[in-house]
Design a protein around this motif. Structure first.
Motif, PDB file in Angstrom:
ATOM      1  N   UNK A   1      -2.102   1.394  -6.091  1.00 52.23           N
ATOM      2  CA  UNK A   1      -2.803   1.157  -7.592  1.00 52.23           C
ATOM      3  C   UNK A   1      -2.981   2.892  -7.953  1.00 52.23           C
ATOM      4  N   UNK A   2      -4.109   3.491  -7.618  1.00 51.43           N
ATOM      5  CA  UNK A   2      -3.733   4.924  -7.766  1.00 51.43           C
ATOM      6  C   UNK A   2      -2.253   5.888  -7.617  1.00 51.43           C
TER       7      UNK A   2
ATOM      8  N   UNK B   1       1.963  -6.778   4.650  1.00 48.96           N
ATOM      9  CA  UNK B   1       3.587  -7.461   4.133  1.00 48.96           C
ATOM     10  C   UNK B   1       3.844  -7.140   3.112  1.00 48.96           C
ATOM     11  N   UNK B   2       2.947  -7.070   2.297  1.00 50.68           N
ATOM     12  CA  UNK B   2       3.431  -7.103   1.201  1.00 50.68           C
ATOM     13  C   UNK B   2       4.127  -4.943   0.905  1.00 50.68           C
ATOM     14  N   UNK B   3       2.757  -4.243   1.024  1.00 51.34           N
ATOM     15  CA  UNK B   3       3.876  -3.357   1.056  1.00 51.34           C
ATOM     16  C   UNK B   3       4.917  -3.193   1.882  1.00 51.34           C
ATOM     17  N   UNK B   4       5.136  -3.315   3.009  1.00 48.04           N
ATOM     18  CA  UNK B   4       6.525  -3.580   3.724  1.00 48.04           C
ATOM     19  C   UNK B   4       7.830  -4.212   2.946  1.00 48.04           C
TER      20      UNK B   4
ATOM     21  N   UNK C   1       8.788  -6.736  -6.154  1.00 51.24           N
ATOM     22  CA  UNK C   1       8.240  -7.878  -6.389  1.00 51.24           C
ATOM     23  C   UNK C   1       8.350  -9.039  -6.325  1.00 51.24           C
ATOM     24  N   UNK C   2       9.909  -9.253  -6.824  1.00 49.60           N
ATOM     25  CA  UNK C   2       9.746 -10.380  -6.583  1.00 49.60           C
ATOM     26  C   UNK C   2       9.955 -10.733  -5.150  1.00 49.60           C
ATOM     27  N   UNK C   3      10.670  -9.788  -4.819  1.00 47.92           N
ATOM     28  CA  UNK C   3      10.420 -10.101  -2.584  1.00 47.92           C
ATOM     29  C   UNK C   3       9.394  -9.872  -2.330  1.00 47.92           C
ATOM     30  N   UNK C   4       8.566  -9.208  -2.693  1.00 48.51           N
ATOM     31  CA  UNK C   4       7.000  -9.343  -2.573  1.00 48.51           C
ATOM     32  C   UNK C   4       6.353 -10.521  -2.285  1.00 48.51           C
TER      33      UNK C   4
ATOM     34  N   UNK D   1      -3.541 -11.329  -7.064  1.00 47.43           N
ATOM     35  CA  UNK D   1      -4.328 -10.103  -7.960  1.00 47.43           C
ATOM     36  C   UNK D   1      -3.958  -8.847  -8.190  1.00 47.43           C
ATOM     37  N   UNK D   2      -3.798  -8.546  -6.760  1.00 44.37           N
ATOM     38  CA  UNK D   2      -3.465  -7.081  -6.023  1.00 44.37           C
ATOM     39  C   UNK D   2      -1.870  -6.294  -6.882  1.00 44.37           C
ATOM     40  N   UNK D   3      -1.595  -7.550  -6.602  1.00 42.37           N
ATOM     41  CA  UNK D   3       0.017  -6.821  -7.222  1.00 42.37           C
ATOM     42  C   UNK D   3      -0.247  -7.408  -8.556  1.00 42.37           C
ATOM     43  N   UNK D   4      -0.465  -8.011  -8.553  1.00 41.47           N
ATOM     44  CA  UNK D   4      -0.412  -8.140 -10.539  1.00 41.47           C
ATOM     45  C   UNK D   4      -1.091  -6.898 -10.999  1.00 41.47           C
TER      46      UNK D   4
END
Ligand code: FES
Length: 573
Positions: free
Chosen positions: A133-134, A208-211, A260-263, A278-281
């Motif tokens: 986020x930062x 996993x979301x980052x990748x 984001x859709x991929x994640x 929550x984190x991706x939003x």
């Protein structure tokens, strides 16, 4: 000296031939850097969440050294800096309260310093979203590098998973099926190596979301922390970030709506944590990408879970890596992904996963024969959650996904702990447990208390799951028929605040319905009598409560949404 690239961002500090340039260079040189270190080569900030109070990240000093090696090899200047670290197991009242604070630290540390590109060292749950986020609010070329999961826990000849094993064994102790001594013995057997939780909990999910978003090199999510291939990846990450600066490959080119859709789809396929919602939003909010709670249901809820990992399944992250890791999962669901999405290595996601092998079909299943059907996050709506609530069906009991039961209400976490094992508590396995005032403002910080332990008298009957509803979150390592993130939360007067003992509640996950069976007139009467709790008196908690958004928006502070870029025209002297 003529700089190699006078337009490089760091040259606004190091490239000046005046008093200010003297100051910026001279104080840095005292760490042993020669003159040509400031010749316009890319300056790479290594944003480190090392802390002995964050045991999952306690190996990050060594990891940073491998990143530095790679940066130097590629001709960059690595400068490591610390940011606030968030230890999930230690921080009170909850690490989530400080996610946004840490993100501010990261954002301002990057923006205020002579940095051209950033490597984010992330591991324990909240450190990943906080750093992402930062960094997103600055937008410089950035790569995420996770610390990696721990090796499998080993206890009395069996594998046990961090978090998941705790919840399970503590219920066994309460049910009289495990001794206190055995429980204590398990402590050093569960978490026995460097790294973060090795279940598919929040840390593994967020890695996993980052990748999946293309923000790390391939394989980042699963290489165990103790495997030397993690250090190798760190070195390659250091090399690559220097190239990214040369290519001006900033975050906006990678963290697109498609990413984001991929994640979201990958989260379903790995049986990922509800915390990712929550984190991706919040991350999307920083990037200016339109993303809603409903997107989670629309894009991911119908997808199968392919990964047989705890808490939904059997195996652990070490097994997942040996089976092929995240690239193997993404290859399996490739038709559902935006394969043209760009990633940090300069290739598309499709190019990265085209040849990804799977070595163990017991761990990573196929879409034809998945581990679980319809496993993504489901978003519930109704008069109890007008702005939504979430449930992870793959971690729930199938027979409870449609349920009507009598509410047993706990006004806050202290009330819950005080009464849950009271033999006089009027509760059975058909009831619906309701926990209030544990949302973003209420706790404050939206603690992971939504997976309430069952009453002992119900456990003694051999019952292992009940419907539970709250405005809290739950650990990504937890399981059960648990409705979370109910929005708006109780402490700002959401309908959850109005539930009383004996009210009937209907949960219908297939219909996405969460209904409080109380007449509107009666709810209006209760609302008129509702008294808001006192806010925190001072300090960061006060700032947080005054500005935090509700769960369905990502629980970021309202004034942090969006970004400010990386430009700071004013000098410090
Ligand atoms: Fe750090 Fe689980 S406690 S990842």
């Amino acid at each position: 000296m003529t700089p190699k690239n006078p337009k490089r961002r760091s040259q606004a500090w190091f490239g000046k031939q005046d008093r200010d340039g003297f100051v910026h260079r001279s104080w840095t040189k005292k760490d042993g850097y020669p003159d040509d270190s400031f010749d316009g080569r890319p300056v790479i900030g290594i944003c480190n969440t090392w802390s002995e109070l964050t045991p999952c990240n306690s190996h990050f000093r060594e990891l940073a050294e491998f990143v530095k090696r790679g940066v130097l090899e590629a001709g960059g200047l690595p400068l490591e800096f610390p940011v606030m670290s968030l230890g999930e197991t230690q921080l009170r009242p909850t690490a989530m309260l400080f996610r946004n604070l840490a993100s501010m630290d990261v954002e301002e540390s990057i923006r205020g310093n002579p940095i051209d590109g950033v490597v984010l060292l992330m591991g324990c749950d909240k450190t990943t979203p906080a750093l992402m986020m930062g960094a997103a609010s600055c937008g410089l070329p950035t790569i995420g590098l996770s610390g990696g999961p721990m090796l499998n826990g080993k206890f009395r000849g069996k594998d046990i998973g961090s978090g998941t094993g705790v919840w399970m064994m503590s219920e066994m102790v309460r049910a009289g099926q495990m001794s206190q001594q055995e429980f204590t013995d398990a402590e050093s057997c569960m978490n026995r190596s460097r790294g973060h939780c090795m279940t598919m909990g929040t840390a593994s999910t967020m890695a996993g979301m980052v990748e999946a978003m293309g923000m790390s090199l391939p394989e980042n999510a699963a290489i165990p922390a103790s495997d030397t291939r993690r250090n190798r990846l760190a070195q390659l990450t250091g090399r690559r970030i220097v190239q990214m600066v040369e290519e001006d490959l900033g975050m906006a080119k990678i963290m697109t709506r498609a990413a984001f859709e991929n994640a979201i789809r990958v989260n379903a396929a790995i049986g990922g944590s509800t915390n990712a919602v929550i984190h991706l939003l919040a991350m999307a909010g920083r990037m200016g990408v339109e993303l809603s709670l409903e997107d989670w249901d629309r894009l991911g809820s119908h997808l199968p879970c392919l990964v047989n990992l705890q808490p939904s399944g059997q195996y652990l992250m070490e097994d997942f890596y040996y089976a092929g890791g995240l690239p193997a999962v993404m290859r399996e669901i490739a038709p559902l992904l935006h394969l043209d999405a760009l990633t940090v290595n300069g290739k598309t996601l499709g190019e990265n996963i085209r040849e990804a092998p799977c070595y163990n079909r017991d761990v990573i299943k196929t879409t034809e024969e998945p581990f679980k059907e319809h496993a993504g996050i489901a978003v519930l709506k109704g008069n109890l959650a007008p702005d939504g609530a979430v449930i992870k069906p793959s971690a729930a009991s199938p027979h409870l996904l449609r349920h009507r039961g009598r509410a047993v209400v706990f006004e806050n976490i202290e009330d819950f702990h005080g009464r849950i094992d009271d033999d006089d508590l009027d509760i059975d396995e058909h009831c619906v447990m309701v926990l209030k005032n544990c949302g973003p403002c209420g706790y404050p910080g939206m603690a992971e208390v939504g997976n309430m332990p069952l009453p002992r008298k119900v456990l003694l009957k051999g019952v292992t799951d009940m419907v539970r509803i709250s405005d809290a979150r739950m650990s990504g390592t937890a399981y059960g028929t648990v409705v979370l993130h109910t929005s708006p939360e109780a402490s700002i007067g959401g309908p959850l605040a109005l539930v009383q003992d004996g009210d009937m509640i209907e949960l219908d996950v297939k219909e996405r319905r969460l209904h409080l069976d109380v007449a509107d007139d009666e709810l209006r009467r209760r609302k008129a009598q509702w008294v808001a709790p006192e806010p925190p008196a001072r300090g960061y908690a006060r700032l947080y409560v005054n500005h935090v958004q509700q769960a369905h928006l990502g629980a970021d502070l309202d004034f942090l949404v969006g970004g400010s870029g990386a430009n700071v025209p004013r000098e410090s002297h």
